[in-house]
Design an enzyme around this catalytic site. Structure first.
Site, PDB file in Angstrom:
ATOM      1  N   TYR A   9      -0.070  11.967  15.289  1.00  0.00           N
ATOM      2  CA  TYR A   9       0.688  11.057  14.425  1.00  0.00           C
ATOM      3  C   TYR A   9       1.398   9.999  15.259  1.00  0.00           C
ATOM      4  O   TYR A   9       1.376   8.802  14.929  1.00  0.00           O
ATOM      5  CB  TYR A   9       1.690  11.854  13.596  1.00  0.00           C
ATOM      6  CG  TYR A   9       2.516  11.029  12.643  1.00  0.00           C
ATOM      7  CD1 TYR A   9       1.968  10.538  11.462  1.00  0.00           C
ATOM      8  CD2 TYR A   9       3.860  10.758  12.904  1.00  0.00           C
ATOM      9  CE1 TYR A   9       2.728   9.791  10.574  1.00  0.00           C
ATOM     10  CE2 TYR A   9       4.632  10.008  12.027  1.00  0.00           C
ATOM     11  CZ  TYR A   9       4.060   9.526  10.870  1.00  0.00           C
ATOM     12  OH  TYR A   9       4.810   8.778   9.995  1.00  0.00           O
ATOM     13  N   ILE A  42       9.168   5.779  -0.169  1.00  0.00           N
ATOM     14  CA  ILE A  42       9.475   4.503   0.457  1.00  0.00           C
ATOM     15  C   ILE A  42       8.768   3.372  -0.280  1.00  0.00           C
ATOM     16  O   ILE A  42       9.353   2.315  -0.523  1.00  0.00           O
ATOM     17  CB  ILE A  42       9.092   4.528   1.954  1.00  0.00           C
ATOM     18  CG1 ILE A  42      10.046   5.463   2.723  1.00  0.00           C
ATOM     19  CG2 ILE A  42       9.125   3.123   2.557  1.00  0.00           C
ATOM     20  CD1 ILE A  42       9.702   5.646   4.189  1.00  0.00           C
ATOM     21  N   GLY A  43       7.513   3.577  -0.664  1.00  0.00           N
ATOM     22  CA  GLY A  43       6.773   2.549  -1.380  1.00  0.00           C
ATOM     23  C   GLY A  43       7.436   2.161  -2.683  1.00  0.00           C
ATOM     24  O   GLY A  43       7.517   0.967  -3.038  1.00  0.00           O
ATOM     25  N   THR A  62       0.854  -1.191   0.000  1.00  0.00           N
ATOM     26  CA  THR A  62       0.000   0.000   0.000  1.00  0.00           C
ATOM     27  C   THR A  62       0.892   1.243   0.000  1.00  0.00           C
ATOM     28  O   THR A  62       2.012   1.222   0.507  1.00  0.00           O
ATOM     29  CB  THR A  62      -0.950   0.020   1.212  1.00  0.00           C
ATOM     30  OG1 THR A  62      -0.202   0.171   2.417  1.00  0.00           O
ATOM     31  CG2 THR A  62      -1.782  -1.248   1.283  1.00  0.00           C
ATOM     32  N   GLY A  63       0.378   2.320  -0.589  1.00  0.00           N
ATOM     33  CA  GLY A  63       1.193   3.537  -0.679  1.00  0.00           C
ATOM     34  C   GLY A  63       2.413   3.348  -1.555  1.00  0.00           C
ATOM     35  O   GLY A  63       3.477   3.900  -1.284  1.00  0.00           O
ATOM     36  N   ALA A  64       2.269   2.597  -2.640  1.00  0.00           N
ATOM     37  CA  ALA A  64       3.420   2.270  -3.488  1.00  0.00           C
ATOM     38  C   ALA A  64       3.923   3.448  -4.310  1.00  0.00           C
ATOM     39  O   ALA A  64       5.008   3.378  -4.885  1.00  0.00           O
ATOM     40  CB  ALA A  64       3.064   1.108  -4.416  1.00  0.00           C
ATOM     41  N   SER A  65       3.154   4.535  -4.380  1.00  0.00           N
ATOM     42  CA  SER A  65       3.581   5.679  -5.200  1.00  0.00           C
ATOM     43  C   SER A  65       4.512   6.623  -4.447  1.00  0.00           C
ATOM     44  O   SER A  65       5.138   7.494  -5.049  1.00  0.00           O
ATOM     45  CB  SER A  65       2.356   6.456  -5.692  1.00  0.00           C
ATOM     46  OG  SER A  65       1.620   6.978  -4.597  1.00  0.00           O
ATOM     47  N   GLY A  66       4.635   6.474  -3.125  1.00  0.00           N
ATOM     48  CA  GLY A  66       5.514   7.337  -2.336  1.00  0.00           C
ATOM     49  C   GLY A  66       6.962   6.906  -2.435  1.00  0.00           C
ATOM     50  O   GLY A  66       7.287   5.854  -3.006  1.00  0.00           O
ATOM     51  N   SER A 117       6.726   4.123  12.637  1.00  0.00           N
ATOM     52  CA  SER A 117       7.594   5.303  12.728  1.00  0.00           C
ATOM     53  C   SER A 117       8.320   5.295  14.061  1.00  0.00           C
ATOM     54  O   SER A 117       7.825   4.746  15.055  1.00  0.00           O
ATOM     55  CB  SER A 117       6.758   6.590  12.615  1.00  0.00           C
ATOM     56  OG  SER A 117       7.524   7.730  12.968  1.00  0.00           O
TER      57      SER A 117
END
Length: 240
Positions: free
Chosen positions: A148, A14-15, A8-12, A135
């Protein structure tokens, strides 16, 4: 036999690093993203050289429809990397409920419910691995990032609890707690602020997305076959 991993979040930042690392190692990937179509298109082009199967899935994971859409798009699964999320900076007294709900949905509700939907496929195979990208603030807390820190701490509790629940079914659950990683999240920092940050880190440098990707690779591999319920700190010695 192919192994399928959902990121998930592969476009960032880290992803993308996780996707490239796992593709190089022969995994086939489900690549979730929300709005950054340009980044996913570029990533898919980069992945072409590895010859695996790479399936983009667009969804807003802050909403139940998005969670259901991702779950319905997956036909085989060997591992999940929960990497999707968003940051939030500000005093607690200024926190807006809508922002809090967004944090809770993305960082707590989504990993729980998406795992719930996909877990039967792993239970049937009696094998699998789940990695949650939390985190350092989930471990230590941070002023001006109370909300957060809270949701990232909840992710760590999720890892420890679920690891006990599914261990006898051959499924391992671990987390990674990155420190200061050079991604878009640090883009608002001035160079002077970044220098001060580097000065606080014992290794003296910011982490790279690749460092986190290497950690994910390890936690999915047979090299970590006897590791579950653990949080791997990738932080250059910061706040130890």
């Amino acid at each position: 036999m192919k192994k399928y991993v959902l990121i998930t979040g592969a476009s960032g930042g880290i992803g993308q690093a996780i996707a490239l690392k796992l593709a190089k190692e022969g995994y086939s990937l489900y690549l979730h993203y929300h709005t950054n179509e340009k980044a996913i298109a570029k990533l898919l082009t980069q992945l072409e050289e590895y010859g695996g199967e790479y399936i983009p899935i667009q969804a807003n994971l802050a909403e139940m429809d998005g969670i259901n859409h991702v779950a319905a798009s997956i036909f085989a699964i060997d591992a999940i990397v929960h990497n999707s999320g968003t940051s939030h900076y500000g005093l607690l007294v200024d926190l807006v409920e809508a922002d809090l709900n967004q944090l809770i949905n993305l960082h707590i509700k989504t990993p729980l419910l998406l795992t719930k939907e996909l877990l039967p496929k792993m239970l049937q195979k009696r094998s699998g691995a789940i990695v949650v990208i939390s985190s350092i603030w989930g471990q230590t807390g941070a002023a001006c990032e109370v909300a957060y820190s809270s949701v990232k701490g909840a992710q760590i509790a999720f890892v420890k609890a679920l690891s006990k629940e599914v261990a006898l079914n051959g499924i391992r659950v671990n987390g990674i707690a990155p420190g200061a990683i050079a991604t878009e999240m640090l883009s608002d920092f001035s160079e002077e602020e970044l220098d001060l940050l580097r000065g606080d880190i014992p290794l003296g440098i910011l982490g790279a997305p690749q460092h986190v990707a290497d950690g994910v690779s390890f936690l999915l591999s047979e090299q970590s076959a006897y590791i579950t319920g653990q949080i791997l700190g990738i932080n250059g010695g910061w706040y130890m």
